[in-house]
Design an enzyme around this catalytic site. Sequence first.
Site, PDB file in Angstrom:
ATOM      1  N   HIS A  98      52.309  22.360  31.935  1.00 28.98           N
ATOM      2  CA  HIS A  98      51.614  21.251  32.172  1.00 28.98           C
ATOM      3  C   HIS A  98      51.539  20.609  30.645  1.00 28.98           C
ATOM      4  O   HIS A  98      52.507  21.385  29.455  1.00 28.98           O
ATOM      5  CB  HIS A  98      50.080  21.243  31.692  1.00 28.98           C
ATOM      6  CG  HIS A  98      49.815  22.425  32.675  1.00 28.98           C
ATOM      7  ND1 HIS A  98      49.309  22.185  34.257  1.00 28.98           N
ATOM      8  CD2 HIS A  98      49.049  23.330  32.463  1.00 28.98           C
ATOM      9  CE1 HIS A  98      48.791  23.497  34.943  1.00 28.98           C
ATOM     10  NE2 HIS A  98      48.984  24.125  33.343  1.00 28.98           N
ATOM     11  N   GLU A 133      44.203  24.810  29.700  1.00 31.46           N
ATOM     12  CA  GLU A 133      42.822  25.606  30.530  1.00 31.46           C
ATOM     13  C   GLU A 133      43.211  27.041  29.105  1.00 31.46           C
ATOM     14  O   GLU A 133      44.093  26.966  28.672  1.00 31.46           O
ATOM     15  CB  GLU A 133      44.008  25.789  31.469  1.00 31.46           C
ATOM     16  CG  GLU A 133      45.899  26.249  31.496  1.00 31.46           C
ATOM     17  CD  GLU A 133      45.773  26.686  32.612  1.00 31.46           C
ATOM     18  OE1 GLU A 133      45.700  25.244  33.751  1.00 31.46           O
ATOM     19  OE2 GLU A 133      46.525  27.274  33.260  1.00 31.46           O
ATOM     20  N   ARG A 277      56.443  22.524  38.027  1.00 33.64           N
ATOM     21  CA  ARG A 277      56.361  23.939  38.389  1.00 33.64           C
ATOM     22  C   ARG A 277      58.311  24.823  38.459  1.00 33.64           C
ATOM     23  O   ARG A 277      58.695  23.630  38.070  1.00 33.64           O
ATOM     24  CB  ARG A 277      56.045  23.859  40.243  1.00 33.64           C
ATOM     25  CG  ARG A 277      54.659  23.271  40.587  1.00 33.64           C
ATOM     26  CD  ARG A 277      54.348  23.331  41.947  1.00 33.64           C
ATOM     27  NE  ARG A 277      53.536  23.434  42.260  1.00 33.64           N
ATOM     28  CZ  ARG A 277      52.982  21.968  42.662  1.00 33.64           C
ATOM     29  NH1 ARG A 277      53.098  21.000  41.840  1.00 33.64           N
ATOM     30  NH2 ARG A 277      51.356  22.721  42.265  1.00 33.64           N
TER      31      ARG A 277
END
Length: 397
Positions: A98, A133, A277
């Site tokens: 991210h 996260e 990704r």
Amino acid sequence: MDRLVNTIRTYAWGSATALPELLGTAPTGDPQAELWMGAHPGAPSRVDRGAGPVSLADAIAADPVGELGGPTVEAFGPRLPFLLKLLAAETPLSLQVHPDLGQAQEGFADEEARGVPLDAPHRSYKDANHKPEMICALTPFDGLCGFRPAAEAAELLDGLGVPRLKPYADLLRARPEGEALRDVLTAVLTAEPEAMAATVNAAAEAAARLAPERPEYAPYAALATHYPGDPGVLAAMLLHHIRLAPGEALYLGAGVPHAYIEGLGVEIMANSDNVLRCGLTPKHVDVPELLRVVRFEAAPPGVLRPAPAPDGSGEEVYPAPIGEFRLSRLPLAAGDPARALPSGTPQILLCTAGRAMLTGPDGAQLTLERGESAYVPAGEAVLTTGEGTLFRATTAP
């Protein structure tokens, strides 16, 4: 406080049984991957304040300061700054990273200027926000997180005894660590597809053969059964494999490559959907942008265990260097006195075991069974009692 009605996302990697078992519902036969709690536009929770169900996002938009509190709106804007999930993985998620906030703003502005549709399969940036996260395991939870030291990755590759891997192992030993990791990941992701597939398949066969006596190879043999020939299998060998015990957590900051492999957990993140990704996916891989975002730094995964909150409230806090979210756990025992939760920030409360009773300032009560959740606006005092486990998601003080 409002009981939340939440959406389950049925991604292909999800478990058909883990969420139904937690929620006490019958399996549908579909892979139930994530249950979203919050106000993300992709699947906002719903609340009913007497006039029928409405989106939590709409309820917050109608009165941001009243719902979130002035400090939260000033710091993060007029939307709930975090998203809480239950995540149930039966097969591996994509290997991903991210962006940080600056990278997200630049990437989003660039794609907007080039007219890339938001729903285009080759779009990388869905918004201009970062997405730090944290995952907290409810069951044993397998994952990949962060780069191994280059020498350790070289040793793992050499141990497979596959001649095609020798150039990568040699490169990992010949360059400074950050350069070596960058060069090997770049080489793996930009190789001619058919040649790379052959290399991956040879590595996977060797890993499967060695795994009974050398269990460190078992995760990569398993990855290859789900993604045969995928370059992400080799990229994964550059990363730490980790297994979290229930109650342990991982914090994943910007630029850290990671993938969840299997398990059930509570996940919290900044309110964003930006994913780049590296592999283990049929989806778009933007190699130049990925290499701009990845942090090529070898570091231990840093397993987190909750620490008692200093205020004596009984909360067990998972520390994270981020303002958008704070995750804590409240063990509830029968006969314990009611605990008052801090009331200055918006919060979502999730029961993962037993039963939790919430009492508002007007005496109104709400009972949460396993898998049920509630939203509490800023400024609303809540008392908790019960017997079980309650997770509390809010912003950092």
